[in-house]
Scaffold this motif. Structure first.
Motif, PDB file in Angstrom:
ATOM      1  N   UNK A 163      33.906  42.010  57.105  1.00  0.00           N
ATOM      2  CA  UNK A 163      35.203  41.696  57.713  1.00  0.00           C
ATOM      3  C   UNK A 163      36.045  40.809  56.796  1.00  0.00           C
ATOM      4  N   UNK A 164      35.431  40.283  55.760  1.00  0.00           N
ATOM      5  CA  UNK A 164      36.109  39.456  54.763  1.00  0.00           C
ATOM      6  C   UNK A 164      36.825  38.258  55.372  1.00  0.00           C
ATOM      7  N   UNK A 165      36.084  37.503  56.148  1.00  0.00           N
ATOM      8  CA  UNK A 165      36.545  36.178  56.567  1.00  0.00           C
ATOM      9  C   UNK A 165      36.118  35.122  55.545  1.00  0.00           C
ATOM     10  N   UNK A 166      35.404  35.554  54.535  1.00  0.00           N
ATOM     11  CA  UNK A 166      35.080  34.709  53.388  1.00  0.00           C
ATOM     12  C   UNK A 166      34.815  35.630  52.208  1.00  0.00           C
ATOM     13  N   UNK A 167      34.789  35.044  51.027  1.00  0.00           N
ATOM     14  CA  UNK A 167      34.321  35.746  49.834  1.00  0.00           C
ATOM     15  C   UNK A 167      33.809  34.703  48.854  1.00  0.00           C
ATOM     16  N   UNK A 168      32.556  34.802  48.421  1.00  0.00           N
ATOM     17  CA  UNK A 168      31.552  35.776  48.818  1.00  0.00           C
ATOM     18  C   UNK A 168      31.245  35.702  50.319  1.00  0.00           C
ATOM     19  N   UNK A 175      34.899  30.961  39.166  1.00  0.00           N
ATOM     20  CA  UNK A 175      36.313  31.275  38.961  1.00  0.00           C
ATOM     21  C   UNK A 175      36.590  32.745  39.271  1.00  0.00           C
ATOM     22  N   UNK A 176      35.635  33.620  38.952  1.00  0.00           N
ATOM     23  CA  UNK A 176      35.799  35.025  39.293  1.00  0.00           C
ATOM     24  C   UNK A 176      35.799  35.210  40.813  1.00  0.00           C
ATOM     25  N   UNK A 177      34.953  34.448  41.515  1.00  0.00           N
ATOM     26  CA  UNK A 177      34.953  34.501  42.983  1.00  0.00           C
ATOM     27  C   UNK A 177      36.314  34.091  43.533  1.00  0.00           C
ATOM     28  N   UNK A 206      38.533  36.485  45.683  1.00  0.00           N
ATOM     29  CA  UNK A 206      38.836  36.016  47.041  1.00  0.00           C
ATOM     30  C   UNK A 206      40.331  36.072  47.296  1.00  0.00           C
ATOM     31  N   UNK A 207      41.118  35.664  46.319  1.00  0.00           N
ATOM     32  CA  UNK A 207      42.568  35.706  46.483  1.00  0.00           C
ATOM     33  C   UNK A 207      43.049  37.152  46.623  1.00  0.00           C
ATOM     34  N   UNK A 208      42.532  38.050  45.810  1.00  0.00           N
ATOM     35  CA  UNK A 208      42.923  39.456  45.884  1.00  0.00           C
ATOM     36  C   UNK A 208      42.582  40.032  47.254  1.00  0.00           C
ATOM     37  N   UNK A 209      41.373  39.765  47.724  1.00  0.00           N
ATOM     38  CA  UNK A 209      40.943  40.294  49.019  1.00  0.00           C
ATOM     39  C   UNK A 209      41.779  39.703  50.144  1.00  0.00           C
ATOM     40  N   UNK A 210      42.077  38.409  50.079  1.00  0.00           N
ATOM     41  CA  UNK A 210      42.906  37.792  51.113  1.00  0.00           C
ATOM     42  C   UNK A 210      44.320  38.374  51.105  1.00  0.00           C
ATOM     43  N   UNK A 211      44.867  38.633  49.927  1.00  0.00           N
ATOM     44  CA  UNK A 211      46.194  39.236  49.845  1.00  0.00           C
ATOM     45  C   UNK A 211      46.195  40.627  50.482  1.00  0.00           C
ATOM     46  N   UNK A 212      45.153  41.394  50.230  1.00  0.00           N
ATOM     47  CA  UNK A 212      45.052  42.717  50.834  1.00  0.00           C
ATOM     48  C   UNK A 212      44.950  42.614  52.349  1.00  0.00           C
ATOM     49  N   UNK A 213      44.120  41.721  52.837  1.00  0.00           N
ATOM     50  CA  UNK A 213      43.881  41.600  54.272  1.00  0.00           C
ATOM     51  C   UNK A 213      45.071  40.995  55.012  1.00  0.00           C
ATOM     52  N   UNK A 214      45.825  40.122  54.341  1.00  0.00           N
ATOM     53  CA  UNK A 214      46.920  39.412  55.004  1.00  0.00           C
ATOM     54  C   UNK A 214      48.295  40.030  54.755  1.00  0.00           C
ATOM     55  N   UNK A 215      48.507  40.562  53.548  1.00  0.00           N
ATOM     56  CA  UNK A 215      49.854  41.002  53.185  1.00  0.00           C
ATOM     57  C   UNK A 215      49.932  42.455  52.719  1.00  0.00           C
ATOM     58  N   UNK A 216      48.796  43.092  52.545  1.00  0.00           N
ATOM     59  CA  UNK A 216      48.724  44.504  52.150  1.00  0.00           C
ATOM     60  C   UNK A 216      49.360  44.757  50.783  1.00  0.00           C
TER      61      UNK A 216
END
Length: 449
Positions: A15-20, A360-362, A366-376
């Motif tokens: 569900x990507x409420x976190x990453x990792x 740093x890679x995480x 994490x930012x990329x995944x959050x952008x996808x989940x929040x802003x598409x």
């Protein structure tokens, strides 16, 4: 076409409420490491607190939360004493310059607490931490727990947001999930909290439940809309009996299939939008005046272990058994077993047993995944200003996926990776493309639709 997309992109992903994600936490993060993370908070950070009450007086068979059933109050009273010890210990490590801007009581059923214990617990929090004058205090509520003294206690602790689980009002569905809760009772709760000054009400609706149909869901949505909640969460039921054994009480043959789930989700979403609610992320809807809707429009929407939020705090501290916290260094989780949590809290205050320090890679992923989940959408220009040349690898992955995808669920254009309207229902699956941990096979997940 839609059916083929469902089959292709409804894989089981986080569900990507976190990453990792939580399956990748490990015991290398313990109480000693956690204590260092807490003391490293400079005092400039805003803090959110999450308190977990892992008890219910009935066990809903659909629930995937960490909780246990009890009809006696004594275990809860004992647990609260241990929880207050953890609160005191954590508060002693955190700078008093750091300000708490949000508190969330989750469960389980926090509204099982006796009124005097609600007041006592809030007093312990205020003694341990510095609260902002405009602190947001949200409480997950089970309408069946509530009475006038509890309503008054919730008002006294300063509750600003009430979150009510509804799921579905149809009697056959409720019986199948062991959650009997009438519309009339729910309406009484909404009216009671509003009468005591609560400015925001959230209602949760589930689709994909046993015996649920588009007709039953339509009636539930109509009933919810008549209450005019500020926010509505529309979640798909996650059937994970390998993780939550009580879900075996739900017969799989009466669960809607993939196509029926998607039709239910689409129907409910269209009804909410038609009623004036703005879509927020993949599964939330809010009135235009709500803080979450405003945050979404302004690009400030966030995602954490409570799901979508407008909370901008830099640190989330989890308190109680199984609670997960997010600090600048990484994630940390408390001992899930209630008895062992109490032993640890009673012995030394802290009860952290696992977590992960983010690289740093995480942070970038994490930012990329959050952008996808929040802003598409993902702006590589914005990412590059923060992460530099490390973004090149993400750009290559995004371009390769977009160019190889023939279904136009995403596009790569003008330094942006964009999820199309067709792809939005599959945002979790698209986010998983950038998850470098997923291929190692740790963890089982629910389907993405």
């Amino acid at each position: 076409m839609q059916n083929s997309l469902l089959t292709k992109y409804s894989s089981a992903v986080p569900r990507y409420t976190s990453y990792p994600t939580a399956p990748h936490f490990h015991d290398g993060v313990d109480c000693g490491e956690y204590a260092q993370w807490l003391t490293a908070l400079t005092g400039r950070e805003r803090i959110s607190l999450y308190l977990h009450i892992p008890y219910c007086d009935r066990l809903c068979w659909f629930c995937a939360c960490h909780t246990k059933h009890t009809l006696k109050y004594e275990p809860i009273a004992i647990y609260l004493e241990s929880l207050k010890k953890e609160i005191s210990a954590v508060g002693a490590l955190v700078s008093r310059d750091a300000v708490v801007t949000a508190v969330h009581f989750g469960g389980g059923s926090p509204t099982m607490l006796r009124p005097e214990d609600m007041l006592d617990l809030m007093a312990a929090l205020r003694a341990a931490f510095r609260f902002a004058d405009d602190v947001e205090i949200s409480v997950e509520m089970d309408p069946n727990d509530l009475d006038e003294p509890r309503y008054d206690a919730l008002a006294a602790i300063g509750m600003t947001r009430a979150s009510l689980g509804v799921q579905d009002f149809h009697p056959e569905v409720q019986k199948a999930i062991n959650r009997i809760q009438t519309f009339e009772h729910t309406k009484t709760v909404v009216e009671a909290v509003r009468a005591r000054g609560v400015h925001s009400v959230n209602c949760d609706i589930l689709y994909g439940l046993p015996h649920q149909t588009e007709a039953t869901l339509t009636e539930t949505v109509k009933d919810i809309l008549s209450l005019a909640p500020d926010r509505i969460a529309l979640f798909g039921y996650a059937h994970v009996p390998w993780m939550k054994k009580h879900q075996t009480m739900i017969k799989e043959e009466v669960l809607p299939g993939l196509e029926a789930r998607f039709a239910q989700m689409s129907l409910a979403a269209s009804m909410l939008v038609a009623a004036g609610y703005e879509p927020v992320g993949i599964d939330h809807f809010a009135l235009p005046s709500d803080r979450m809707a405003i945050a979404a429009r302004e690009g400030r929407l966030r995602r954490n272990f409570q799901g979508y939020t407008d909370d901008a705090a830099e640190a989330l501290i989890g308190l109680g058994a199984s609670s997960i916290g997010q600090l600048p260094q990484g994630y940390v989780q408390n001992m899930p077993a209630t008895g062992e949590y109490q032993r640890m809290a009673d012995a030394g205050g802290l009860a952290a047993v696992r977590g992960v320090e983010v690289s740093e890679d995480d942070r970038l992923r994490r930012r990329v995944i959050e952008e996808i989940m929040c802003r598409f959408t993902v702006s590589f220009k914005d990412l590059r200003s923060e992460f530099g040349d490390a973004v090149d690898a993400i750009i290559s992955e995004a371009r390769a996926f977009a160019q190889s995808n023939q279904d136009r669920i995403c596009l790569f254009e003008d330094e942006h990776f964009v999820i199309t309207d067709t792809g939005r229902p599959f945002a979790r699956t698209i986010a998983a493309v950038f998850d470098s941990y997923l291929s190692n096979g740790k963890g089982r997940h629910s389907i993405a639709v």
